[in-house]
Scaffold this motif. Structure first.
Motif, PDB file in Angstrom:
ATOM      1  N   PHE A 157       9.391  17.298  -0.162  1.00  0.00           N
ATOM      2  CA  PHE A 157       8.422  16.211  -0.297  1.00  0.00           C
ATOM      3  C   PHE A 157       7.404  16.313   0.831  1.00  0.00           C
ATOM      4  O   PHE A 157       7.768  16.358   2.011  1.00  0.00           O
ATOM      5  CB  PHE A 157       9.129  14.858  -0.249  1.00  0.00           C
ATOM      6  CG  PHE A 157       8.201  13.687  -0.413  1.00  0.00           C
ATOM      7  CD1 PHE A 157       7.678  13.370  -1.651  1.00  0.00           C
ATOM      8  CD2 PHE A 157       7.843  12.905   0.682  1.00  0.00           C
ATOM      9  CE1 PHE A 157       6.816  12.298  -1.815  1.00  0.00           C
ATOM     10  CE2 PHE A 157       6.989  11.829   0.526  1.00  0.00           C
ATOM     11  CZ  PHE A 157       6.468  11.526  -0.722  1.00  0.00           C
ATOM     12  N   ASP A 158       6.133  16.350   0.468  1.00  0.00           N
ATOM     13  CA  ASP A 158       5.046  16.466   1.442  1.00  0.00           C
ATOM     14  C   ASP A 158       4.574  15.066   1.814  1.00  0.00           C
ATOM     15  O   ASP A 158       3.658  14.510   1.196  1.00  0.00           O
ATOM     16  CB  ASP A 158       3.907  17.297   0.845  1.00  0.00           C
ATOM     17  CG  ASP A 158       2.844  17.658   1.877  1.00  0.00           C
ATOM     18  OD1 ASP A 158       2.757  16.972   2.905  1.00  0.00           O
ATOM     19  OD2 ASP A 158       2.084  18.614   1.625  1.00  0.00           O
ATOM     20  N   ARG A 159       5.191  14.514   2.846  1.00  0.00           N
ATOM     21  CA  ARG A 159       4.878  13.144   3.242  1.00  0.00           C
ATOM     22  C   ARG A 159       3.418  13.023   3.707  1.00  0.00           C
ATOM     23  O   ARG A 159       2.738  12.046   3.380  1.00  0.00           O
ATOM     24  CB  ARG A 159       5.820  12.714   4.365  1.00  0.00           C
ATOM     25  CG  ARG A 159       5.481  11.356   4.953  1.00  0.00           C
ATOM     26  CD  ARG A 159       6.496  10.885   5.948  1.00  0.00           C
ATOM     27  NE  ARG A 159       6.075   9.614   6.542  1.00  0.00           N
ATOM     28  CZ  ARG A 159       6.908   8.676   6.945  1.00  0.00           C
ATOM     29  NH1 ARG A 159       8.208   8.856   6.807  1.00  0.00           N
ATOM     30  NH2 ARG A 159       6.455   7.564   7.487  1.00  0.00           N
ATOM     31  N   GLU A 160       2.967  14.014   4.446  1.00  0.00           N
ATOM     32  CA  GLU A 160       1.593  13.956   4.950  1.00  0.00           C
ATOM     33  C   GLU A 160       0.596  13.903   3.808  1.00  0.00           C
ATOM     34  O   GLU A 160      -0.368  13.118   3.827  1.00  0.00           O
ATOM     35  CB  GLU A 160       1.327  15.174   5.841  1.00  0.00           C
ATOM     36  CG  GLU A 160      -0.061  15.177   6.470  1.00  0.00           C
ATOM     37  CD  GLU A 160      -0.258  16.351   7.403  1.00  0.00           C
ATOM     38  OE1 GLU A 160      -1.438  16.620   7.762  1.00  0.00           O
ATOM     39  OE2 GLU A 160       0.736  17.002   7.771  1.00  0.00           O
ATOM     40  N   ARG A 161       0.811  14.708   2.784  1.00  0.00           N
ATOM     41  CA  ARG A 161      -0.088  14.714   1.629  1.00  0.00           C
ATOM     42  C   ARG A 161      -0.018  13.384   0.885  1.00  0.00           C
ATOM     43  O   ARG A 161      -1.057  12.856   0.426  1.00  0.00           O
ATOM     44  CB  ARG A 161       0.266  15.872   0.693  1.00  0.00           C
ATOM     45  CG  ARG A 161      -0.568  15.950  -0.573  1.00  0.00           C
ATOM     46  CD  ARG A 161      -2.040  16.071  -0.281  1.00  0.00           C
ATOM     47  NE  ARG A 161      -2.844  16.166  -1.511  1.00  0.00           N
ATOM     48  CZ  ARG A 161      -4.130  15.861  -1.572  1.00  0.00           C
ATOM     49  NH1 ARG A 161      -4.790  15.448  -0.473  1.00  0.00           N
ATOM     50  NH2 ARG A 161      -4.789  15.964  -2.715  1.00  0.00           N
ATOM     51  N   ALA A 162       1.201  12.833   0.762  1.00  0.00           N
ATOM     52  CA  ALA A 162       1.357  11.549   0.077  1.00  0.00           C
ATOM     53  C   ALA A 162       0.572  10.451   0.783  1.00  0.00           C
ATOM     54  O   ALA A 162      -0.095   9.631   0.137  1.00  0.00           O
ATOM     55  CB  ALA A 162       2.837  11.184   0.000  1.00  0.00           C
ATOM     56  N   PRO A 168       1.768   4.274  -0.021  1.00  0.00           N
ATOM     57  CA  PRO A 168       2.346   3.569   1.128  1.00  0.00           C
ATOM     58  C   PRO A 168       3.777   4.049   1.390  1.00  0.00           C
ATOM     59  O   PRO A 168       4.518   4.390   0.468  1.00  0.00           O
ATOM     60  CB  PRO A 168       2.335   2.102   0.683  1.00  0.00           C
ATOM     61  CG  PRO A 168       2.371   2.154  -0.805  1.00  0.00           C
ATOM     62  CD  PRO A 168       1.604   3.392  -1.190  1.00  0.00           C
ATOM     63  N   VAL A 169       4.119   4.088   2.667  1.00  0.00           N
ATOM     64  CA  VAL A 169       5.476   4.470   3.046  1.00  0.00           C
ATOM     65  C   VAL A 169       6.457   3.464   2.446  1.00  0.00           C
ATOM     66  O   VAL A 169       6.269   2.254   2.555  1.00  0.00           O
ATOM     67  CB  VAL A 169       5.628   4.513   4.579  1.00  0.00           C
ATOM     68  CG1 VAL A 169       7.071   4.817   4.961  1.00  0.00           C
ATOM     69  CG2 VAL A 169       4.687   5.535   5.184  1.00  0.00           C
ATOM     70  N   GLY A 170       7.510   3.979   1.784  1.00  0.00           N
ATOM     71  CA  GLY A 170       8.486   3.082   1.195  1.00  0.00           C
ATOM     72  C   GLY A 170       9.055   3.625  -0.093  1.00  0.00           C
ATOM     73  O   GLY A 170       9.101   4.850  -0.305  1.00  0.00           O
ATOM     74  N   VAL A 182       3.508   7.422  -9.690  1.00  0.00           N
ATOM     75  CA  VAL A 182       3.355   6.054  -9.167  1.00  0.00           C
ATOM     76  C   VAL A 182       1.886   5.647  -9.262  1.00  0.00           C
ATOM     77  O   VAL A 182       0.973   6.485  -9.178  1.00  0.00           O
ATOM     78  CB  VAL A 182       3.845   5.941  -7.706  1.00  0.00           C
ATOM     79  CG1 VAL A 182       5.321   6.300  -7.600  1.00  0.00           C
ATOM     80  CG2 VAL A 182       3.019   6.815  -6.776  1.00  0.00           C
ATOM     81  N   GLU A 183       1.667   4.355  -9.466  1.00  0.00           N
ATOM     82  CA  GLU A 183       0.310   3.814  -9.534  1.00  0.00           C
ATOM     83  C   GLU A 183       0.036   3.014  -8.272  1.00  0.00           C
ATOM     84  O   GLU A 183       0.821   2.135  -7.888  1.00  0.00           O
ATOM     85  CB  GLU A 183       0.140   2.928 -10.765  1.00  0.00           C
ATOM     86  CG  GLU A 183      -1.281   2.408 -10.932  1.00  0.00           C
ATOM     87  CD  GLU A 183      -1.472   1.619 -12.224  1.00  0.00           C
ATOM     88  OE1 GLU A 183      -2.544   0.992 -12.380  1.00  0.00           O
ATOM     89  OE2 GLU A 183      -0.545   1.631 -13.076  1.00  0.00           O
ATOM     90  N   LEU A 184      -1.081   3.321  -7.609  1.00  0.00           N
ATOM     91  CA  LEU A 184      -1.458   2.626  -6.382  1.00  0.00           C
ATOM     92  C   LEU A 184      -2.176   1.322  -6.715  1.00  0.00           C
ATOM     93  O   LEU A 184      -2.513   1.054  -7.876  1.00  0.00           O
ATOM     94  CB  LEU A 184      -2.351   3.530  -5.530  1.00  0.00           C
ATOM     95  CG  LEU A 184      -1.789   4.927  -5.225  1.00  0.00           C
ATOM     96  CD1 LEU A 184      -2.744   5.700  -4.318  1.00  0.00           C
ATOM     97  CD2 LEU A 184      -0.407   4.824  -4.597  1.00  0.00           C
ATOM     98  N   GLU A 185      -2.408   0.499  -5.708  1.00  0.00           N
ATOM     99  CA  GLU A 185      -3.025  -0.813  -5.917  1.00  0.00           C
ATOM    100  C   GLU A 185      -4.413  -0.700  -6.535  1.00  0.00           C
ATOM    101  O   GLU A 185      -4.858  -1.589  -7.268  1.00  0.00           O
ATOM    102  CB  GLU A 185      -3.103  -1.572  -4.593  1.00  0.00           C
ATOM    103  CG  GLU A 185      -1.744  -2.025  -4.082  1.00  0.00           C
ATOM    104  CD  GLU A 185      -1.880  -2.861  -2.818  1.00  0.00           C
ATOM    105  OE1 GLU A 185      -3.029  -3.022  -2.339  1.00  0.00           O
ATOM    106  OE2 GLU A 185      -0.858  -3.361  -2.328  1.00  0.00           O
ATOM    107  N   ASP A 186      -5.127   0.403  -6.224  1.00  0.00           N
ATOM    108  CA  ASP A 186      -6.483   0.554  -6.773  1.00  0.00           C
ATOM    109  C   ASP A 186      -6.486   1.188  -8.156  1.00  0.00           C
ATOM    110  O   ASP A 186      -7.530   1.504  -8.711  1.00  0.00           O
ATOM    111  CB  ASP A 186      -7.361   1.380  -5.823  1.00  0.00           C
ATOM    112  CG  ASP A 186      -6.854   2.805  -5.651  1.00  0.00           C
ATOM    113  OD1 ASP A 186      -5.830   3.159  -6.281  1.00  0.00           O
ATOM    114  OD2 ASP A 186      -7.454   3.571  -4.876  1.00  0.00           O
ATOM    115  N   GLY A 187      -5.304   1.388  -8.735  1.00  0.00           N
ATOM    116  CA  GLY A 187      -5.194   1.945 -10.071  1.00  0.00           C
ATOM    117  C   GLY A 187      -5.050   3.449 -10.116  1.00  0.00           C
ATOM    118  O   GLY A 187      -4.816   4.025 -11.192  1.00  0.00           O
TER     119      GLY A 187
END
Length: 310
Positions: A157-162, A168-170, A182-187
């Protein structure tokens, strides 16, 4: 996640003062397996501290030096008040004989014992993260070898790229690593392949039992981490090896080289070589560039992941 191999018995048909008949104990993250059980196997398990919590016994063939330890092992388990079931896997067409060994003294163990047959090409046992496959061997009786092959592991898992993509971390990190978008808050939708690398191969262990060299062993596992191969004789008895359906150390090493094995363990040494494995090692090293060894009874090794990570 440890994958540990303990060589309980490394002798050929006739035991020596230093080598017990064939038996190999494998432990993987709390699960314990046994491959063959020559006479005295239960004592070897006590001597080398493996315990008796194994759930599966895999029999390569029914010659005495591979199965005569079964009655004593079961009786020892019974005396220890075992309740957990034991499954014995044996070549196709040999179930009745194994059942006879299980009830050799006139009564069966008080714990459940199930005997199942495995034909070449079949999965003898499927676990959560690996399987044990049977493959064809060439001995003078019904026989199979077994390959323990782990499933591929998740890619890194590429945390830096994520984080660069705004994840968001979690919990969403875990979802992505599981293969879920996953869908982010901005869609914005982030797909797993944007932050997860290619699957990483698991480990593999191939145990031939007694056999002449066979093409099926090459096909049993791709580039095995450890190949445990019959090496009953050295070159001085190559014709004897062929006549008795065994292999020489050189033949085992040639096959290991063709298979891309990382390590080769030479097993089932004839008693004529008691205390002298120099010829086996010299001949094998002439044709195999990987690590080759003749295990002693009680020798234990861990099989690491190819990338050195857990």
């Amino acid at each position: 996640m440890p994958l540990r191999v303990t060589f309980l018995g490394t002798a050929g048909a006739v035991p020596t003062t230093a080598r017990n008949p064939s038996s190999i104990f494998v432990a993987r993250e709390g699960e314990e397996l046994l491959f063959d059980a020559g006479e005295g196997t239960q004592r070897q398990m006590m001597r080398f501290g493996t315990g008796f919590a194994l759930g599966h016994l895999f029999v390569t063939h029914l010659h005495g030096d591979h199965v005569l330890g079964i009655p004593g092992l079961l009786q020892t388990m019974d005396f220890n008040d075992r309740e957990a079931p034991l499954e014995i896997h044996t070549p196709r067409g040999t179930r009745r004989e194994i059942e006879s060994l299980v009830s050799l003294l006139g009564n069966r163990p008080t714990f459940p014992v199930r005997v199942t047959e495995a034909a070449p090409g079949e999965v003898a046992y499927r676990a959560d993260e690996y399987e044990v496959r049977a493959f064809a061997t060439d001995h003078d009786t019904r026989s199979v070898g077994y390959a323990l092959v782990e499933d591929d592991r998740k890619g890194r898992f590429d945390r830096e790229r994520a984080e660069e993509l705004g994840v968001p971390v979690g919990p969403q990190f875990s979802r992505l690593h599981r293969g879920e978008a996953v869908e982010l808050e901005d869609g914005t939708v982030v797909d797993p392949d944007e932050v997860v690398g290619e699957p990483r191969p698991g480990r593999s262990l191939v145990i031939t039992g007694d056999t002449r060299p066979t093409a099926a062993t090459l096909e049993a596992a791709e580039d095995p981490d450890l190949l445990v191969h019959d090496a009953t004789f050295a070159d001085d008895r190559v014709e004897r090896a062929s006549d008795t359906a065994h292999s020489t150390a050189r033949q085992a090493a040639e096959l290991a080289s063709r298979a891309g094995a990382k390590r080769l363990a030479l097993m089932h040494l004839s008693s004529r070589y008691a205390g002298r494995a120099d010829a086996h090692l010299e001949e094998a090293r002439e044709v195999f560039d990987g690590e080759v060894f003749v295990p002693e009874d009680g020798e234990t090794l861990e099989i690491p992941y190819a990338d050195g990570e857990a």
